[in-house]
Structures are given as structure tokens and as C-alpha cells.
Design a protein around this motif. Structure first.
Motif, PDB file in Angstrom:
ATOM      1  N   LEU A 123      20.487  31.547  65.445  1.00  0.00           N
ATOM      2  CA  LEU A 123      21.368  32.058  64.050  1.00  0.00           C
ATOM      3  C   LEU A 123      22.813  31.494  64.295  1.00  0.00           C
ATOM      4  N   ASP A 124      23.064  30.270  64.193  1.00  0.00           N
ATOM      5  CA  ASP A 124      24.471  29.643  64.567  1.00  0.00           C
ATOM      6  C   ASP A 124      25.284  29.956  63.199  1.00  0.00           C
ATOM      7  N   GLY A 125      26.548  30.250  63.629  1.00  0.00           N
ATOM      8  CA  GLY A 125      27.464  30.274  62.542  1.00  0.00           C
ATOM      9  C   GLY A 125      27.604  31.990  62.250  1.00  0.00           C
ATOM     10  N   SER A 126      27.256  32.933  63.094  1.00  0.00           N
ATOM     11  CA  SER A 126      27.124  34.120  62.751  1.00  0.00           C
ATOM     12  C   SER A 126      28.192  34.965  61.856  1.00  0.00           C
ATOM     13  N   SER A 127      29.185  34.385  62.252  1.00  0.00           N
ATOM     14  CA  SER A 127      30.574  34.989  61.684  1.00  0.00           C
ATOM     15  C   SER A 127      30.512  34.724  60.160  1.00  0.00           C
ATOM     16  N   ASN A 128      29.798  34.183  59.809  1.00  0.00           N
ATOM     17  CA  ASN A 128      29.543  33.697  58.347  1.00  0.00           C
ATOM     18  C   ASN A 128      28.418  34.758  57.567  1.00  0.00           C
ATOM     19  N   VAL A 214      37.512  20.115  60.872  1.00  0.00           N
ATOM     20  CA  VAL A 214      38.048  20.476  61.954  1.00  0.00           C
ATOM     21  C   VAL A 214      38.818  21.966  61.806  1.00  0.00           C
ATOM     22  N   ASN A 215      38.772  22.653  62.672  1.00  0.00           N
ATOM     23  CA  ASN A 215      39.615  23.812  62.444  1.00  0.00           C
ATOM     24  C   ASN A 215      41.027  23.494  62.787  1.00  0.00           C
ATOM     25  N   GLU A 216      41.845  23.216  61.686  1.00  0.00           N
ATOM     26  CA  GLU A 216      43.087  22.848  61.897  1.00  0.00           C
ATOM     27  C   GLU A 216      43.937  24.394  62.264  1.00  0.00           C
ATOM     28  N   ARG A 246      37.330  19.260  54.954  1.00  0.00           N
ATOM     29  CA  ARG A 246      36.196  20.272  54.463  1.00  0.00           C
ATOM     30  C   ARG A 246      35.791  20.913  56.008  1.00  0.00           C
ATOM     31  N   TYR A 247      35.924  22.173  56.058  1.00  0.00           N
ATOM     32  CA  TYR A 247      35.700  22.841  57.382  1.00  0.00           C
ATOM     33  C   TYR A 247      34.944  24.174  56.853  1.00  0.00           C
ATOM     34  N   ILE A 248      33.845  24.502  56.951  1.00  0.00           N
ATOM     35  CA  ILE A 248      33.037  25.865  56.660  1.00  0.00           C
ATOM     36  C   ILE A 248      33.019  26.610  57.782  1.00  0.00           C
ATOM     37  N   GLY A 249      32.944  26.040  59.292  1.00  0.00           N
ATOM     38  CA  GLY A 249      33.305  26.956  60.074  1.00  0.00           C
ATOM     39  C   GLY A 249      31.872  27.533  60.630  1.00  0.00           C
ATOM     40  N   SER A 250      30.794  26.651  60.262  1.00  0.00           N
ATOM     41  CA  SER A 250      29.512  27.184  60.484  1.00  0.00           C
ATOM     42  C   SER A 250      28.776  25.628  60.899  1.00  0.00           C
ATOM     43  N   MET A 251      28.672  25.532  61.999  1.00  0.00           N
ATOM     44  CA  MET A 251      28.447  24.133  62.778  1.00  0.00           C
ATOM     45  C   MET A 251      27.057  23.599  61.796  1.00  0.00           C
ATOM     46  N   VAL A 252      26.009  24.123  61.819  1.00  0.00           N
ATOM     47  CA  VAL A 252      24.878  23.508  60.728  1.00  0.00           C
ATOM     48  C   VAL A 252      25.441  22.949  59.484  1.00  0.00           C
ATOM     49  N   LEU A 266      34.844  17.700  64.208  1.00  0.00           N
ATOM     50  CA  LEU A 266      35.336  17.739  65.578  1.00  0.00           C
ATOM     51  C   LEU A 266      35.681  19.197  66.119  1.00  0.00           C
ATOM     52  N   TYR A 267      35.035  19.503  67.174  1.00  0.00           N
ATOM     53  CA  TYR A 267      35.584  20.565  67.729  1.00  0.00           C
ATOM     54  C   TYR A 267      36.090  20.105  69.159  1.00  0.00           C
ATOM     55  N   PRO A 268      37.363  19.994  69.132  1.00  0.00           N
ATOM     56  CA  PRO A 268      38.106  19.456  70.331  1.00  0.00           C
ATOM     57  C   PRO A 268      38.376  20.425  71.375  1.00  0.00           C
ATOM     58  N   GLY A 276      36.664  23.319  74.903  1.00  0.00           N
ATOM     59  CA  GLY A 276      36.089  23.248  73.509  1.00  0.00           C
ATOM     60  C   GLY A 276      35.435  24.673  73.382  1.00  0.00           C
ATOM     61  N   LYS A 277      34.830  24.876  72.276  1.00  0.00           N
ATOM     62  CA  LYS A 277      34.053  26.063  72.027  1.00  0.00           C
ATOM     63  C   LYS A 277      32.455  25.835  72.040  1.00  0.00           C
ATOM     64  N   LEU A 278      31.922  24.584  71.717  1.00  0.00           N
ATOM     65  CA  LEU A 278      30.583  24.512  71.232  1.00  0.00           C
ATOM     66  C   LEU A 278      29.632  24.562  72.574  1.00  0.00           C
ATOM     67  N   ARG A 279      28.373  24.970  72.647  1.00  0.00           N
ATOM     68  CA  ARG A 279      27.807  24.861  73.648  1.00  0.00           C
ATOM     69  C   ARG A 279      27.064  23.624  73.895  1.00  0.00           C
ATOM     70  N   VAL A 280      26.782  23.204  74.975  1.00  0.00           N
ATOM     71  CA  VAL A 280      26.364  21.692  75.431  1.00  0.00           C
ATOM     72  C   VAL A 280      24.851  21.719  74.859  1.00  0.00           C
ATOM     73  N   TYR A 282      22.455  23.850  73.184  1.00  0.00           N
ATOM     74  CA  TYR A 282      21.683  24.017  71.936  1.00  0.00           C
ATOM     75  C   TYR A 282      22.798  23.745  70.784  1.00  0.00           C
ATOM     76  N   GLU A 283      23.904  23.371  70.960  1.00  0.00           N
ATOM     77  CA  GLU A 283      24.760  22.753  69.723  1.00  0.00           C
ATOM     78  C   GLU A 283      25.229  21.385  69.892  1.00  0.00           C
ATOM     79  N   VAL A 284      25.937  20.946  71.031  1.00  0.00           N
ATOM     80  CA  VAL A 284      26.201  19.717  71.180  1.00  0.00           C
ATOM     81  C   VAL A 284      25.173  18.337  71.224  1.00  0.00           C
TER      82      VAL A 284
HETATM   83  P1  FDP Z   1      30.140  31.088  65.026  1.00  0.00           P
HETATM   84  O1  FDP Z   1      31.465  31.258  65.932  1.00  0.00           O
HETATM   85  O2  FDP Z   1      30.346  31.798  63.642  1.00  0.00           O
HETATM   86  O3  FDP Z   1      28.773  31.248  65.476  1.00  0.00           O
HETATM   87  O4  FDP Z   1      29.616  28.345  67.744  1.00  0.00           O
HETATM   88  C1  FDP Z   1      29.485  29.126  66.854  1.00  0.00           C
HETATM   89  C2  FDP Z   1      30.178  28.625  65.704  1.00  0.00           C
HETATM   90  O5  FDP Z   1      30.203  29.572  64.744  1.00  0.00           O
HETATM   91  C3  FDP Z   1      29.999  27.339  64.957  1.00  0.00           C
HETATM   92  O6  FDP Z   1      28.690  27.182  64.139  1.00  0.00           O
HETATM   93  C4  FDP Z   1      31.060  26.876  64.193  1.00  0.00           C
HETATM   94  O7  FDP Z   1      31.193  25.593  64.032  1.00  0.00           O
HETATM   95  C5  FDP Z   1      32.295  27.281  65.243  1.00  0.00           C
HETATM   96  O8  FDP Z   1      31.815  28.228  65.776  1.00  0.00           O
HETATM   97  C6  FDP Z   1      33.313  27.772  64.208  1.00  0.00           C
HETATM   98  O9  FDP Z   1      34.293  28.076  65.302  1.00  0.00           O
HETATM   99  P2  FDP Z   1      35.868  28.517  64.851  1.00  0.00           P
HETATM  100  O10 FDP Z   1      35.949  29.729  64.194  1.00  0.00           O
HETATM  101  O11 FDP Z   1      36.540  28.560  66.005  1.00  0.00           O
HETATM  102  O12 FDP Z   1      36.444  27.248  63.813  1.00  0.00           O
END
Ligand code: FDP
Length: 338
Positions: A123-128, A214-216, A246-252, A266-268, A276-280, A282-284
Motif C-alpha cells: 500500500l504505497d502512498g499511505s500518508s494519503n 515533484v515535491n518542490e 502536478r504533485y499528488i505525493g502518492s507515487m502510483v 522526479l524524486y531526486p 532520495g526517498k523511493l525504494r529501489v 519495489y518502487e523505482v
Molecule cells: P508515502 O510516504 O505517503 O507512503 O514512498 C512513499 C511515498 O508516499 C510515495 O508514494 C510518494 O511518491 C512519496 O512517498 C511522497 O513523498 P513526499 O511526501 O516526500 O513528497
């Protein structure tokens, strides 16, 4: 028979039928991949239903645990992880599982083992979750290197060795996007049938897009090529129109839009997170695999993303992915920096 055209008529092309059709082109195939996929599809349907019911069922909220990355786990994360692990093990076609939620890889007991390794973020993007924004499951599939005892090296393979990758987005509709290395196809869940139907055959990303994502808020810590690239998106000097942000902050969700409309996600790296933040795994990798299969590119700032060889299962990497020409631009800025 024109299967693609049929999908738009009454002769529905379900994901199972689609994969069986593909399988029939390989007479040597024993159907293991089809079986594995049907278990992934089951997991996606379950999570979709749980996400839809989350507010009602009071499933939203903290489960009181933290995962390997030190993030607070939500109940839906825990539930989704359990569902996928059980579905994948019971398929009898997997031998190693790597989940974002589990610190260690799961080695399937010998009596239930198969030849596939699955890396996934259930469940990616869980903060949403709590605000109803689209979230998703991301997965990548490797084949074990040889028939011997599986080892962690079987999943520490470059992304280009994946045999398939995909994601399922739980949004206004539930969409599963899949590539088994011969293009990218999208399937939408028909809730009344409980079936994923082919709705986006042979997805091709436009060569150039009008959107950057991108997260500006991290801009003050960016390196110079990223800063220059985003400046160029906003103030192009070649007479072209600025790109939209456009940035939702949910990778999918961000990658799905990029795949369909074109542009760049971009997630630089930045000064605070040099990798960076994203995991090689199961995300990248899965998203880069899909982008390349759709005619786009994925770049880490140093190399083609799919050439990266991970050393740890939860490794992170910067990522720039999307339309071919847009990724070419950022590659040129990194090359100039060298
Ligand atoms: P989340 O922290 O809500 O789980 O890798 C997780 C991820 O979301 C991606 O889905 C999303 O693209 C990225 O983090 C968002 O990160 P920022 O809040 O730092 O922009």
C-alpha cells in the motif's frame, strides 16, 4: 481474432483471458506466471475493497507499529501486507518475497516453493489514506537465478532482469497496469463483475509532456541539475510554454498520470536524503520497467535506473522517469555537471 477490439464490445477481455492468450504464444509455458498473477489480482481486489470500506469500517488509523523505514504503519498497510503475503505464498509459485512492510525477506517453505521472487509495496502512498487520495500496490517479479536453494541474491538483481512489473491504483476507479516485458496494458476493475477488464491496451507514453511532478518543498536542498531542470520547466528559454506542476505525493497516482498524459516524475536526491526517498526494489524498478516498456525512460541521476544493482532489499535511489525527451533533458543537465 482481434482481441483488443473485442475488449470494447461485449466480448470482454479479462486480465486472466489476456494473460492466457499471451501464455498460448509460448507452448513451453506451464502456466505458472498466470497462476501467480491470479493471486496478485486477488490481493489487489481485496485491498481495493478494504480501501473503499476503510472509512466505514473504521480501518483508518495507526496500528501502533512502525515499519523498517521508521514510518507509522496504518491498519490498511498491515492488512494489505498480510493479504499479499498469504496470497503469494499460497500460489505455490513464489520462493522469496520482499515487502516494504517487512524488515526481512520472506523465504517460502520448501513444500510451497515456486520459481518466482516477488518484491512489492502493498500500500504505497499511505500518508494519503486518511484524506481519500488515490493510493496503490506496486509489484515486480523476478525469476530465481537457478534451481538451487534460493538466496537473497535472487532478489538483489538489476531491474532489467525483472520478468514483469505492475501496479494497482485504488482511486476513482481501480486500475491495474501490467507489463510482462512485451508492452504495457491497463485493466479496470468492473465492480459488478469482480473482473479486471482490458481498458488501456498497449499504453505508450507521449515522447514529450507538458507536466512535471515533484515535491518542490524540497527545492532548497536539491542539487544543481535538478534545480536547473525545474527552473527550465517553469521558465523555458526556447520559446516553448512552461510545464504545469502536478504533485499528488502518492507515487502510483503520480506515475499513472505521467504514463497516460506524458511528462516527468522526479524524486531526486537532496542534501537531507542523498539517496532520495523511493525504494529501489519495489518502487523505482517496477515503475522504471513500465516506463521503458511504454517508450519512456527512467534515470537515477547517474545511470539507467534498471541497470542499478541493489545491495540491500530496502535500498533507496533518486529517480527521474517519464517521457523520453523530458528524461533526455535531465540526463543532459547531469552530463553537463560532470
Ligand atoms: P508515502 O510516504 O505517503 O507512503 O514512498 C512513499 C511515498 O508516499 C510515495 O508514494 C510518494 O511518491 C512519496 O512517498 C511522497 O513523498 P513526499 O511526501 O516526500 O513528497
Amino acid at each position: 481474432m482481434d482481441h483488443v477490439a473485442d475488449a470494447y464490445r461485449t466480448d470482454l477481455m479479462t486480465i486472466t483471458r489476456f494473460v492466457l492468450n499471451e501464455q498460448s504464444k509460448h507452448p513451453e509455458s506451464r502456466g505458472d506466471f498466470t497462476i501467480l498473477l491470479s493471486h496478485i489480482v486477488l490481493g489487489c481486489k481485496f485491498v481495493c475493497s478494504a480501501v473503499n470500506k476503510a472509512g466505514l469500517a473504521k480501518l483508518i488509523g495507526l496500528a501502533g507499529e512502525t515499519n523498517v523505514q521508521g514510518e507509522e504503519q496504518k491498519k490498511l498497510d498491515v492488512l494489505s501486507n498480510e493479504v499479499f503475503v498469504k496470497a503469494l505464498v499460497s500460489s505455490g509459485r513464489t520462493c522469496i518475497l520482499v515487502s516494504e512492510e517487512d524488515e526481512e525477506a520472506t523465504f517460502v517453505e520448501p513444500s510451497k516453493r515456486g520459481k518466482y521472487c516477488v518484491v512489492f509495496d502493498p500500500l504505497d502512498g499511505s500518508s494519503n489514506i486518511d484524506c481519500g487520495v488515490s493510493i496503490g500496490t506496486i509489484f515486480g517479479i523476478y525469476m530465481i537465478k537457478d534451481e538451487g536453494e534460493p538466496t537473497i541474491e535472487d532478489v538483489l538483481q538489476p531491474g532489467k532482469n525483472m520478468v514483469a512489473a505492475g501496479y494497482c491504483m485504488y482511486g476513482s476507479s481501480c486500475t491495474l497496469v501490467l507489463s510482462a516485458g512485451r508492452g504495457v496494458n491497463g485493466f479496470t476493475l468492473d465492480p459488478s463483475l469482480g473482473e479486471f477488464i482490458l481498458t488501456h491496451p498497449d499504453i505508450k507514453i507521449p515522447n514529450k509532456g507538458k507536466i512535471y511532478s515533484v515535491n518542490e518543498g524540497n527545492a532548497k536542498n536539491w542539487d544543481s541539475p535538478t534545480a536547473k531542470y525545474v527552473e527550465k520547466c517553469k521558465f523555458p528559454k526556447d520559446g516553448s510554454s512552461p510545464k504545469s506542476l502536478r504533485y499528488i505525493g502518492s507515487m502510483v497516482a503520480d506515475v499513472h498520470r505521467t504514463l497516460l498524459y506524458g511528462g516527468i516524475f522526479l524524486y531526486p536526491a537532496d542534501k537531507k536524503s542523498p539517496n532520495g526517498k523511493l525504494r529501489v526494489l519495489y518502487e523505482v524498478f517496477p515503475m522504471s520497467f513500465l516506463m521503458e516498456q511504454a517508450g519512456g525512460q527512467a534515470f537515477t541521476g547517474k545511470q539507467r535506473a534498471l541497470d542499478l544493482v541493489p545491495k540491500k532489499i530496502h535500498e533507496r535511489s533518486p529517480i527521474f522517469l517519464g517521457s523520453y525527451d523530458d528524461v533526455e533533458d535531465i540526463k543532459a543537465l547531469y552530463a553537463a555537471e560532470e
